[in-house]
Design a protein around this motif. Structure first.
Motif, short mmCIF file in Angstrom:
data_model
loop_
_atom_site.label_atom_id
_atom_site.label_comp_id
_atom_site.label_asym_id
_atom_site.label_seq_id
_atom_site.Cartn_x
_atom_site.Cartn_y
_atom_site.Cartn_z
N PHE A 85 30.38 -10.49 78.97
CA PHE A 85 31.28 -9.74 80.44
C PHE A 85 30.11 -8.57 80.78
N ALA A 86 29.83 -7.67 79.61
CA ALA A 86 29.24 -6.37 79.96
C ALA A 86 27.71 -6.75 80.27
N PHE A 87 27.29 -7.49 79.53
CA PHE A 87 25.65 -7.91 79.68
C PHE A 87 25.41 -8.25 80.91
N ASN A 88 26.04 -9.47 81.22
CA ASN A 88 25.95 -10.16 82.58
C ASN A 88 26.41 -9.35 83.77
N GLY A 89 27.11 -8.43 83.66
CA GLY A 89 27.61 -7.36 84.69
C GLY A 89 26.40 -6.62 84.92
N VAL A 90 25.59 -6.09 83.82
CA VAL A 90 24.51 -5.35 83.91
C VAL A 90 23.45 -6.11 84.57
N LEU A 91 23.27 -7.23 83.78
CA LEU A 91 21.79 -8.08 84.43
C LEU A 91 21.87 -8.29 85.87
N PHE A 92 23.03 -8.84 86.24
CA PHE A 92 23.22 -9.21 87.84
C PHE A 92 23.14 -8.24 88.90
N THR A 93 23.51 -7.14 88.32
CA THR A 93 23.47 -5.83 89.31
C THR A 93 22.11 -4.97 89.17
N MET A 94 21.29 -5.45 88.22
CA MET A 94 20.18 -4.81 87.75
C MET A 94 19.03 -4.74 88.96
N ALA A 236 29.54 -11.00 85.47
CA ALA A 236 28.45 -11.12 86.78
C ALA A 236 29.40 -11.11 88.19
N LEU A 237 30.60 -11.98 88.22
CA LEU A 237 31.56 -11.74 89.44
C LEU A 237 32.00 -10.56 89.75
N VAL A 238 32.67 -9.89 88.76
CA VAL A 238 33.23 -8.53 88.91
C VAL A 238 32.21 -7.55 89.55
N SER A 239 31.01 -7.43 88.64
CA SER A 239 30.04 -6.60 89.04
C SER A 239 29.25 -6.69 90.28
N ILE A 240 28.99 -7.92 90.68
CA ILE A 240 28.36 -8.12 91.77
C ILE A 240 29.25 -7.90 93.32
N VAL A 241 30.46 -8.40 92.92
CA VAL A 241 31.66 -8.12 94.06
C VAL A 241 31.85 -6.59 94.26
N ILE A 242 31.95 -6.06 93.17
CA ILE A 242 32.36 -4.57 93.31
C ILE A 242 31.04 -3.68 93.86
N ALA A 243 29.96 -3.98 93.29
CA ALA A 243 28.68 -3.44 93.62
C ALA A 243 28.55 -3.81 95.12
N ASP A 244 28.56 -4.84 95.44
CA ASP A 244 28.27 -5.25 97.01
C ASP A 244 29.24 -4.64 98.15
N GLN A 245 30.51 -4.92 97.57
CA GLN A 245 31.61 -4.44 98.56
C GLN A 245 31.96 -3.09 98.72
N LEU A 246 31.49 -2.17 97.82
CA LEU A 246 31.81 -0.80 97.91
C LEU A 246 30.53 -0.06 98.18
N SER A 252 27.62 9.73 97.42
CA SER A 252 29.12 9.50 97.08
C SER A 252 29.06 8.65 95.84
N ALA A 253 30.23 8.60 95.16
CA ALA A 253 30.43 7.55 94.23
C ALA A 253 30.33 6.13 94.90
N ASN A 254 29.54 5.18 94.03
CA ASN A 254 29.62 3.89 94.74
C ASN A 254 30.15 2.76 93.98
N GLY A 255 29.98 1.64 94.72
CA GLY A 255 30.34 0.36 93.85
C GLY A 255 29.63 0.12 92.57
N LEU A 256 28.39 0.58 92.45
CA LEU A 256 27.41 0.15 91.61
C LEU A 256 28.02 1.10 90.43
N VAL A 257 28.38 2.22 90.48
CA VAL A 257 28.50 3.25 89.50
C VAL A 257 30.04 2.75 88.81
N ILE A 258 30.89 2.33 89.71
CA ILE A 258 32.15 1.79 89.24
C ILE A 258 31.78 0.61 88.42
N ALA A 259 31.06 -0.42 88.87
CA ALA A 259 30.62 -1.53 87.98
C ALA A 259 30.11 -1.23 86.59
#
Length: 579
Positions: A85-94, A236-246, A252-259
């Motif tokens: 979960f964590a690895f692909n969250g990092v990889l797909f938002t990198m 990947a899904l959680v990180s992409i959606v949060i980073a893209d939508q926020l 300011s704090a943004n979706g990437l930081v939260i993800a």
């Protein structure tokens, strides 16, 4: 009465319920070989005392839990799920992290090709880690403590550094902390995820009794494949959606930081759950002496030493055995040969592994010119392949395997390699159709086709679950009973490290295909229409289907089956200490 030979496999005696406290012992017992394995070629010979082997296996009373999956393995699988979960969250938002897509004012300001090179570099570093990790686990501190060390000191700090670096102006400098980010991405993170890929699955499989639970190993690795890829998709899904939508304004704090902090929290929580099961795990002894003897056997075999260490004879492992006048215990020589055979087995499936590593390039290139909806663009479409691999794995375990069992049909490793390669090849057929669809619709109306057509391809790609579960299984079953971590290191190197390197070389050699007729890089749909990127898709499709043909060659199928069967028999004989 419990079989005394089992005590040689564990650092302490299991207690009630088959539990064993995590500890290690440096007493590396020499074990007598079960069979003559090789002469001067990489061929397996029959196991001696087969009748005695079968009788002892039947009478064997295990020190393992009756149901390891619920007793201990579930804790390890939860950690593995969270790591993926964590690895692909990092990889797909990198890519968006590095190029400034998510935060235009706080980023390294990389061009897309620089971002791809950056990501490929830290992934490549991770593929070197398995051999280091295997040595530490087998020779220095044991599996349990190696998992704790690399997860807590490398993986978690690495993801935290990536998360902290994403916070705008979090330090004293107004410049983006690229050196701090590289410490996380190029040192700590790859050491952590490389160790995780090496350790988690094998440590879970080691909780099964190698004598009485052999029928459960295949089903376990199908389950393991499903859990890994579902975790990958969700991350990947959680990180992409949060980073893209926020995505919000400067400073300011943004979706990437939260993800990124969600990814950090996921692996921390996973390690916490893993520690709750500490008292339940079965742990092997350290194998320092075995490693030294294997190295001696390899050197003497290559340098043509005679059985007494003097003179010169033909290369080969047989003469290094004690039974042939050599200086290395027979069982150790056999184990060395089994590790070498793994390299050969995985060499046979390099084409399909190369095709799989380049699926991202093919899909991202095409999907960039398809009509997406919200965050559902190229990266998220690619991640659905992970979801479908998990779904296929569940379907295989829940329906296909029981059906075949009722029909008394067993899919061989070669057949499963062929099935996985076939489905991946079919996914590339869909990619070819989409390519022509993008071009046709653009030329006819100037519009774009829906990105959801790509789901047909990623669904078919999910069938590679047959292939992945077979790779994990054969790495575990062929590797010597004492050196499962080293077997997994070989698998990762041959199935991910080498294929990624070959894929990168092929992509560089085929760069002209990713330019238009005037030499411009593909940045617009007009460049895409004028380019020849479809040729790269054809090349990868050809590699996948070529591997299907390889696995249907009768001598290859028989050889793989023989390697697997004889390795299992030799490992069982070593466990029972039959001369």
């Amino acid at each position: 009465m419990e079989n005394d030979n089992l005590e040689q496999l564990h650092s302490n005696e299991a207690g009630e319920g088959g539990t064993a406290l995590p500890s290690t012992s440096t007493d590396d017992e020499e074990k007598v070989g079960a069979s003559e394995f090789m002469s001067n070629t990489l061929l397996l010979s029959p196991v001696n005392n087969v009748e005695q082997l079968n009788n002892d296996a039947i009478n064997h009373t295990s020190a393992y839990a009756e149901n390891p999956l619920t007793h201990s393995i579930r804790f390890i699988l939860f950690l593995d799920f969270m790591e993926r979960f964590a690895f692909n969250g990092v990889l797909f938002t990198m890519p968006g992290y590095l190029t400034g897509y998510y935060e235009p004012y706080w980023n390294p300001n990389y061009a897309p090709f620089q971002a791809n090179t950056y990501i490929a570099t830290f992934q490549g570093i991770g593929f070197v880690t398995p051999f280091i990790v295997a040595f530490i686990a087998d020779c220095l501190i044991g599996d349990y403590w190696t998992i704790n060390m690399f997860t807590s000191l490398c993986l978690i700090p690495g993801i935290l550094l990536i998360a902290i670096s994403s916070i705008p102006y979090s330090g004293e400098s107004v410049d983006f902390p690229l050196d701090q980010l590289k410490l996380g991405t190029h040192i700590l993170f790859p050491l952590g995820f490389g160790a995780a890929k090496t350790l988690y699955g094998v440590y879970a499989a080691k909780q099964y009794d190698p004598i009485n639970h052999t029928d459960q190993i295949e089903r376990f690795f199908i389950l393991f494949t499903g859990i890994e890829f579902i975790g990958s998709f969700l991350g990947a899904l959680v990180s992409i959606v949060i980073a893209d939508q926020l995505k919000i304004d400067e400073g300011s704090a943004n979706g990437l930081v939260i993800a990124e902090f969600i990814n950090s929290g996921a692996i921390i929580f996973g390690l916490f759950i893993f520690l709750l099961g500490s008292a339940r795990y079965v742990n092997d002894k350290l194998m320092r002496k075995t490693y030294a003897q294997m190295i001696r056997s390899f050197v003497e075999a290559i340098l043509c030493f005679g059985g007494n260490g003097k003179g010169c004879t033909f290369p080969g492992f047989a003469k290094t055995k004690e039974s042939k006048g050599g200086r290395v215990p027979d069982a150790v020589v056999e184990g060395m040969v089994q590790i070498i055979l793994l390299f050969v087995v995985f060499l046979l499936v390099i084409p399909v592994n190369v095709a799989f590593t380049q699926a991202v390039v093919v899909n991202i290139t095409t999907c960039a010119f398809m009509k997406g909806i919200g965050p559902f663009k190229g990266p998220l479409l690619v991640s659905t392949a992970f979801l479908f691999i998990g779904v296929w794995a569940f379907f295989i375990k829940r329906f296909i395997s029981p059906f075949l069992l009722r029909k008394q049909i067993k899919l061989s490793i070669a057949n499963r390699f062929a099935l996985g390669s076939f489905f991946l090849g079919c996914s590339y057929v869909v990619a070819v159709i989409m390519n022509y669809g993008v071009i046709r619709v653009y030329l006819e109306s100037g519009s774009q086709i829906s990105i959801f057509w790509g789901l047909f391809g990623t669904f078919l790609a999910g069938g590679i679950a047959f292939h992945f579960s077979a790779m994990n299984e054969i790495a575990f079953t062929v590797a010597p009973a004492e050196l499962k971590m080293l077997g997994t290191a070989v698998m990762l190197f041959m199935s991910q490290g080498i294929p990624n390197l070959i894929g990168a070389i092929l992509f560089k050699a085929c760069t002209p295909w990713f330019r238009d007729s005037e030499g411009n890089k593909i940045r617009t749909i007009q460049h895409y229409v004028d380019g020849k990127s479809i040729n790269f898709t054809y090349l990868m499709m050809g590699l996948a289907f070529f591997n299907v043909l390889i696995m249907f060659v009768p001598p290859i199928k028989r050889w793989i089956r023989r390697v697997e069967e004889k390795s299992i028999a030799n490992n069982t004989a070593r466990i029972l200490n039959i001369a």
